[in-house]
Design a protein around this motif. Sequence first.
Motif, mmCIF file in Angstrom:
data_model
loop_
_atom_site.group_PDB
_atom_site.id
_atom_site.type_symbol
_atom_site.label_atom_id
_atom_site.label_comp_id
_atom_site.label_asym_id
_atom_site.label_seq_id
_atom_site.Cartn_x
_atom_site.Cartn_y
_atom_site.Cartn_z
ATOM 1 N N GLY A 236 62.162 5.190 -12.438
ATOM 2 C CA GLY A 236 62.104 6.635 -12.619
ATOM 3 C C GLY A 236 61.453 7.097 -13.895
ATOM 4 N N LEU A 237 60.941 6.157 -14.724
ATOM 5 C CA LEU A 237 60.323 6.492 -16.006
ATOM 6 C C LEU A 237 58.896 5.949 -16.083
ATOM 7 C CD1 LEU A 237 63.262 5.645 -18.444
ATOM 8 C CD2 LEU A 237 62.512 7.918 -17.763
ATOM 9 N N ILE A 238 58.065 6.572 -16.909
ATOM 10 C CA ILE A 238 56.753 6.041 -17.230
ATOM 11 C C ILE A 238 56.916 5.071 -18.403
ATOM 12 C CG2 ILE A 238 54.433 6.554 -18.061
ATOM 13 C CD1 ILE A 238 54.772 7.643 -15.328
ATOM 14 N N LEU A 239 56.535 3.816 -18.206
ATOM 15 C CA LEU A 239 56.656 2.822 -19.273
ATOM 16 C C LEU A 239 55.377 2.689 -20.086
ATOM 17 C CD1 LEU A 239 58.645 -0.074 -17.564
ATOM 18 C CD2 LEU A 239 59.497 1.931 -18.775
ATOM 19 N N GLU A 240 54.228 2.974 -19.468
ATOM 20 C CA GLU A 240 52.974 2.829 -20.199
ATOM 21 C C GLU A 240 51.886 3.641 -19.508
ATOM 22 O OE1 GLU A 240 50.261 -0.740 -22.230
ATOM 23 O OE2 GLU A 240 52.023 -1.246 -21.015
ATOM 24 N N ILE A 241 51.009 4.237 -20.310
ATOM 25 C CA ILE A 241 49.801 4.904 -19.815
ATOM 26 C C ILE A 241 48.623 4.253 -20.529
ATOM 27 C CG2 ILE A 241 48.557 7.078 -19.531
ATOM 28 C CD1 ILE A 241 51.241 8.531 -19.804
ATOM 29 N N ILE A 242 47.696 3.691 -19.738
ATOM 30 C CA ILE A 242 46.656 2.830 -20.295
ATOM 31 C C ILE A 242 45.272 3.288 -19.833
ATOM 32 C CG2 ILE A 242 46.016 0.405 -20.653
ATOM 33 C CD1 ILE A 242 48.788 0.320 -18.574
ATOM 34 N N PRO A 243 44.324 3.453 -20.733
ATOM 35 C CA PRO A 243 42.945 3.642 -20.298
ATOM 36 C C PRO A 243 42.463 2.405 -19.543
ATOM 37 C CG PRO A 243 43.192 4.177 -22.626
ATOM 38 C CD PRO A 243 44.460 3.505 -22.199
ATOM 39 N N GLN A 244 41.708 2.586 -18.504
ATOM 40 C CA GLN A 244 41.272 1.473 -17.655
ATOM 41 C C GLN A 244 40.611 0.360 -18.475
ATOM 42 O OE1 GLN A 244 37.992 0.520 -16.789
ATOM 43 N NE2 GLN A 244 38.536 -0.933 -15.174
#
Length: 319
Positions: A236-244
């Motif tokens: 239910g949480l975002i753990l990481e947001i990564i540029p491709q």
Amino acid sequence: MLRAQRVYKTFRPAKSLGQEFLSLFRKVEKDGVQAVRGVDLEARPGEILGLVGESGSGKSTLGRLLSGLYVPDAGQILMAGQDLARFSKAERSRFHQRVQFMFQDPSSALNPRLTAQATLTEGLIIHRLGNRAQRKEKVAHLLAEVGLDPSMATRYPHQFSGGQRQRLGLARALCLDPEILVADEPASSLDVSIQAQIINLLLDLKEKRGLTMVLISHDLPLVAHLADRVAVMYGGLILEIIPQKLLGQIDHHPYVRALWSSTLAKGDYVLPGEPPDPQSPPPGCPFEPRCPETLALCQESAPPLKANQPDHWLACHAR
């Protein structure tokens, strides 16, 4: 362009009359399924934002929240900085023209009693767009655009193959000329050869129409190949947001590292345990029971999503 800000969504079971009576005296139900638990995420104009997670991670629920199909229990869905909850009826109608959702299973998403013509015309009628002749012409154009013969307009969903039904579902999502398309596992139920056709069609239409796209999938290699940025969800949480361009090039969250390792078939990290129970998730980080780098703090509080380097966001107490 489109943003979820501290969004929560819990699904609670409906009560029978007997449960309603008993609840006057004691608690008789669990808190429900906590599908989304305080998520921050934005889709930027013109990008493909990949949203990755295993079954039960909350990614499809988040997609439906972003497209206005679900109402959050708390937090805000913002369109160009404006809170969807404060929209007037006319503004909400306009929102649904601008943001459309493509369902995972076309067999259950399409009304079996409606022809392709009626399916594609329905949205145009609701939003009072065009006259009868213009709608008929629009349907023919949409069918051709997604690779279907316009003569198929008189067919019912059961008369289409699985891949053709998915194309019809895509045509329905495009009929109002949206700016943003939220596609939920658009090819997961199809044969591999058909999957490639649908993905290539989505990419072609994105370029042709200038769409912003949120691509929801459990397939990290697919999303890594297509997306400009990848958001990884768990519990239910975002753990990481990564540029491709940074995928596999930086020190990832332990869960993302496990996913990436498994996709490369390195076998250097086997993930133990099971995903958290969404009815009673851990009080701290949802990945803590399976994490090889857990700290005492991880059991007490969920880590906030913080900027680790430009355009890279990470939720991990150990980093």
